[in-house]
Write an enzyme that holds these catalytic residues in place. Structure first.
Site, PDB file in Angstrom:
ATOM      1  N   PHE A 103     -13.365 -21.671  -3.150  1.00 45.94           N
ATOM      2  CA  PHE A 103     -13.633 -20.882  -4.172  1.00 45.94           C
ATOM      3  C   PHE A 103     -13.613 -22.188  -4.948  1.00 45.94           C
ATOM      4  O   PHE A 103     -13.677 -22.617  -6.422  1.00 45.94           O
ATOM      5  CB  PHE A 103     -12.276 -21.203  -4.706  1.00 45.94           C
ATOM      6  CG  PHE A 103     -11.149 -19.537  -3.806  1.00 45.94           C
ATOM      7  CD1 PHE A 103     -11.874 -18.052  -4.814  1.00 45.94           C
ATOM      8  CD2 PHE A 103     -10.526 -20.488  -2.846  1.00 45.94           C
ATOM      9  CE1 PHE A 103     -10.443 -17.433  -4.347  1.00 45.94           C
ATOM     10  CE2 PHE A 103      -9.409 -19.181  -2.150  1.00 45.94           C
ATOM     11  CZ  PHE A 103      -9.783 -17.571  -3.092  1.00 45.94           C
ATOM     12  N   TYR A 144     -24.940 -19.498 -13.258  1.00 39.43           N
ATOM     13  CA  TYR A 144     -23.865 -19.390 -12.503  1.00 39.43           C
ATOM     14  C   TYR A 144     -23.861 -18.194 -11.464  1.00 39.43           C
ATOM     15  O   TYR A 144     -24.247 -19.275  -9.998  1.00 39.43           O
ATOM     16  CB  TYR A 144     -22.661 -18.330 -13.593  1.00 39.43           C
ATOM     17  CG  TYR A 144     -21.262 -18.525 -12.014  1.00 39.43           C
ATOM     18  CD1 TYR A 144     -20.656 -19.071 -11.364  1.00 39.43           C
ATOM     19  CD2 TYR A 144     -20.532 -16.922 -12.586  1.00 39.43           C
ATOM     20  CE1 TYR A 144     -19.867 -18.948 -10.810  1.00 39.43           C
ATOM     21  CE2 TYR A 144     -19.863 -16.093 -11.429  1.00 39.43           C
ATOM     22  CZ  TYR A 144     -19.338 -16.927 -11.414  1.00 39.43           C
ATOM     23  OH  TYR A 144     -18.273 -16.929 -10.105  1.00 39.43           O
ATOM     24  N   ASN A 162     -14.429  -8.133 -11.987  1.00 39.28           N
ATOM     25  CA  ASN A 162     -13.912  -9.484 -13.388  1.00 39.28           C
ATOM     26  C   ASN A 162     -12.125  -9.786 -12.560  1.00 39.28           C
ATOM     27  O   ASN A 162     -11.843  -8.411 -12.485  1.00 39.28           O
ATOM     28  CB  ASN A 162     -13.636  -8.991 -14.644  1.00 39.28           C
ATOM     29  CG  ASN A 162     -15.191  -8.930 -14.813  1.00 39.28           C
ATOM     30  OD1 ASN A 162     -15.936  -8.611 -14.281  1.00 39.28           O
ATOM     31  ND2 ASN A 162     -15.359  -9.867 -16.232  1.00 39.28           N
ATOM     32  N   GLY A 178      -8.321 -27.715 -11.728  1.00 38.50           N
ATOM     33  CA  GLY A 178      -7.174 -26.105 -11.022  1.00 38.50           C
ATOM     34  C   GLY A 178      -6.173 -27.238 -11.934  1.00 38.50           C
ATOM     35  O   GLY A 178      -6.147 -28.228 -12.554  1.00 38.50           O
ATOM     36  N   ASP A 201     -25.166 -12.106 -20.625  1.00 38.26           N
ATOM     37  CA  ASP A 201     -24.044 -10.150 -19.561  1.00 38.26           C
ATOM     38  C   ASP A 201     -24.573  -9.430 -19.891  1.00 38.26           C
ATOM     39  O   ASP A 201     -25.737  -8.892 -20.681  1.00 38.26           O
ATOM     40  CB  ASP A 201     -23.085 -10.764 -21.455  1.00 38.26           C
ATOM     41  CG  ASP A 201     -22.227 -11.273 -21.599  1.00 38.26           C
ATOM     42  OD1 ASP A 201     -21.373 -11.427 -20.511  1.00 38.26           O
ATOM     43  OD2 ASP A 201     -21.073 -11.176 -22.701  1.00 38.26           O
ATOM     44  N   ALA A 246     -16.055 -24.023  -7.574  1.00 37.91           N
ATOM     45  CA  ALA A 246     -17.328 -23.984  -7.650  1.00 37.91           C
ATOM     46  C   ALA A 246     -16.522 -23.524  -9.413  1.00 37.91           C
ATOM     47  O   ALA A 246     -15.176 -23.332  -9.548  1.00 37.91           O
ATOM     48  CB  ALA A 246     -18.006 -23.018  -7.268  1.00 37.91           C
ATOM     49  N   LEU A 280     -12.280 -12.912 -20.883  1.00 35.84           N
ATOM     50  CA  LEU A 280     -11.415 -11.818 -22.031  1.00 35.84           C
ATOM     51  C   LEU A 280     -10.112 -11.139 -22.821  1.00 35.84           C
ATOM     52  O   LEU A 280      -9.447 -11.958 -23.583  1.00 35.84           O
ATOM     53  CB  LEU A 280     -12.354 -10.678 -22.085  1.00 35.84           C
ATOM     54  CG  LEU A 280     -12.024  -9.113 -22.919  1.00 35.84           C
ATOM     55  CD1 LEU A 280     -12.992  -9.768 -24.386  1.00 35.84           C
ATOM     56  CD2 LEU A 280     -12.083  -8.011 -22.320  1.00 35.84           C
ATOM     57  N   LEU A 287      -8.980 -30.939  -9.091  1.00 34.69           N
ATOM     58  CA  LEU A 287      -8.465 -31.275 -10.351  1.00 34.69           C
ATOM     59  C   LEU A 287      -8.845 -30.755 -11.201  1.00 34.69           C
ATOM     60  O   LEU A 287      -8.376 -30.786 -12.498  1.00 34.69           O
ATOM     61  CB  LEU A 287      -7.237 -31.800 -10.099  1.00 34.69           C
ATOM     62  CG  LEU A 287      -6.146 -31.971  -9.227  1.00 34.69           C
ATOM     63  CD1 LEU A 287      -4.351 -32.472  -9.170  1.00 34.69           C
ATOM     64  CD2 LEU A 287      -5.494 -29.819  -9.309  1.00 34.69           C
TER      65      LEU A 287
HETATM   66  N1  UDP Z   1     -15.827 -11.306 -24.056  1.00 28.35           N
HETATM   67  C1  UDP Z   1     -15.769 -10.983 -25.583  1.00 28.35           C
HETATM   68  N2  UDP Z   1     -15.077 -11.428 -26.442  1.00 28.35           N
HETATM   69  C2  UDP Z   1     -14.510 -12.539 -25.704  1.00 28.35           C
HETATM   70  C3  UDP Z   1     -14.881 -13.054 -23.846  1.00 28.35           C
HETATM   71  C4  UDP Z   1     -15.653 -12.224 -23.362  1.00 28.35           C
HETATM   72  O1  UDP Z   1     -16.029  -9.953 -25.721  1.00 28.35           O
HETATM   73  O2  UDP Z   1     -14.154 -13.867 -26.082  1.00 28.35           O
HETATM   74  C5  UDP Z   1     -16.957 -10.290 -23.203  1.00 28.35           C
HETATM   75  C6  UDP Z   1     -17.813 -11.005 -22.382  1.00 28.35           C
HETATM   76  O3  UDP Z   1     -19.158 -11.076 -23.154  1.00 28.35           O
HETATM   77  C7  UDP Z   1     -17.592  -9.821 -21.699  1.00 28.35           C
HETATM   78  C8  UDP Z   1     -17.027  -9.356 -21.500  1.00 28.35           C
HETATM   79  O4  UDP Z   1     -15.704  -9.072 -22.870  1.00 28.35           O
HETATM   80  O5  UDP Z   1     -18.758  -9.015 -21.771  1.00 28.35           O
HETATM   81  C9  UDP Z   1     -15.951  -9.806 -20.104  1.00 28.35           C
HETATM   82  O6  UDP Z   1     -16.172 -11.729 -19.548  1.00 28.35           O
HETATM   83  P1  UDP Z   1     -15.630 -12.687 -19.435  1.00 28.35           P
HETATM   84  O7  UDP Z   1     -15.784 -13.926 -19.882  1.00 28.35           O
HETATM   85  O8  UDP Z   1     -14.412 -12.403 -19.478  1.00 28.35           O
HETATM   86  O9  UDP Z   1     -15.868 -12.665 -17.875  1.00 28.35           O
HETATM   87  P2  UDP Z   1     -17.669 -11.789 -16.826  1.00 28.35           P
HETATM   88  O10 UDP Z   1     -17.672 -10.859 -16.943  1.00 28.35           O
HETATM   89  O11 UDP Z   1     -18.122 -13.216 -18.109  1.00 28.35           O
HETATM   90  O12 UDP Z   1     -17.239 -12.995 -15.425  1.00 28.35           O
END
Ligand code: UDP
Length: 329
Positions: A73, A141, A170, A36, A285, A75, A190, A33
């Site tokens: 899961f 990660y 995603n 979670g 990224d 992690a 996002l 938790l």
């Molecule tokens: N992203 C963004 N603004 C935000 C959060 C995420 O532009 O406030 C972008 C991030 O750089 C990536 C995409 O959205 O290119 C997806 O990011 P998210 O963190 O959702 O998932 P990830 O791809 O890191 O697993």
């Protein structure tokens, strides 16, 4: 026999538990938790609050229940945080999995389905990405998840354990009931961040970088509904139960959307203008991640049902609109 779901109070874990229970499986959940939510624990699952790094606790769970397979899961999973606090990721993700495996081997539990990630690939060589492509993570990660996969491989060779590693792209969306969904604190993903704007929690969404080598300059990702991911776990358990060998599968829709396209779709779904502000790139990224999930379709018989981004965002919106503060009362 029950399925042990580690991290079953988290986002993808709780959705998987809901599908397992609908499917008639007995479920035992372990969750510390830390990220979670107790409210996300299915009422028909047996719940233990505890940490997978605690060997005595894990031994007790295996001794008190007849466990057939484990779905893992538990992690930490934030790209940004993993870059500023890598040792937290080594501790929870790798040390936790080591203790878990020691306990599984001692109790002769020989099947595990594992929550892996597209971040194991790093900057891809080919689009769409195949499971055979090079793995070279660009963030800590992804590095810890790749190391976890290798831990399963070598432990499997030595002790006869079989694993399925599911490399998610995603994850997004929410359960059709609107009762469980994504709720991270702080939120970094996002789609939930975008939806905080029409929910009145933030004034605008920040776009991390518009100078990537993509058509509109923003990062492209493959958004896959959490219920489709959940179904793949059930199929992976069946695959292992049928005696098949260890395997790795990508899980995505095979279609990419840019950050700007996701924001535009959310504007259409919510009817809110959702202002966007451009900022610099976020560390770690990759520009473009799109899955080939042909292997999961062929071998597991996986057939994702949610391939329309508007519907995926609508399902997330149903959850966030009804729960603007997540699970907080
Ligand atoms: N992203 C963004 N603004 C935000 C959060 C995420 O532009 O406030 C972008 C991030 O750089 C990536 C995409 O959205 O290119 C997806 O990011 P998210 O963190 O959702 O998932 P990830 O791809 O890191 O697993």
């Amino acid at each position: 026999m029950a399925i042990l779901v580690l991290g079953g109070a988290g986002y993808i874990g709780s959705h998987t538990v809901y599908e397992l229970i609908d499917y008639g499986e007995q479920v035992v959940i372990v969750d510390n938790l830390e990220t979670g939510h107790i409210e996300a624990v299915h009422p028909k699952a047996k719940f233990y609050q505890g940490d997978i790094r605690n060997r005595a606790f894990m031994d007790r769970v295996f001794e008190e229940n007849k466990i057939d397979a484990v779905i893992h899961f538990a992690a930490n999973s934030l790209v940004g945080e993993s870059m500023t606090n890598p040792l937290k990721y080594y501790d929870n993700n790798l040390c936790g999995t080591k203790v878990l495996l020691e306990s599984m081997v001692a109790h002769r539990i020989d099947k595990i389905v594992f929550s892996s990630t597209a971040a194991t690939y790093g900057e891809p060589e080919n689009i769409p990405i195949l499971e055979t492509d090079k793995t070279n993570p660009t963030n800590c990660y992804g590095e810890t998840k790749l190391s976890m996969e290798k831990m399963f491989k070598w432990t499997g060779k030595a002790h006869g354990l079989r694993y399925v590693s599911l490399r998610y792209f995603n994850a997004c969306g929410a359960h059709e009931s609107g009762q469980i969904g994504e709720a991270h604190a702080p939120e970094t993903h996002l789609i939930p961040l975008i939806l905080q704007v029409p929910n009145g929690i933030r004034e605008s969404i920040t776009i991390f970088g518009d100078d990537y080598p993509t058509p509109d300059g923003t990062c492209i990702r493959d958004y896959i509904h959490v219920t489709d991911l959940a179904m793949a776990h059930i199929q992976a358990v069946q695959y292992l139960r049928a005696g098949n060998t260890s395997n790795i599968f990508n899980l995505g829709n095979g279609v990419g959307f840019s950050v700007k396209e996701v924001i535009e779709t959310a504007r259409a779904v919510t009817g809110h203008p959702i202002p966007a502000v451009i900022e610099g790139r976020r560390a770690g990224d990759p520009a473009r991640l799109i899955a080939s999930s042909e292997k999961a379709r062929q071998v597991l018989g996986w057939n994702p049902q949610h391939d329309d981004l508007s519907k995926i965002i609508a399902s997330a919106w149903k959850w966030h609109k009804g729960h603007p503060d997540g699970f907080a009362k």
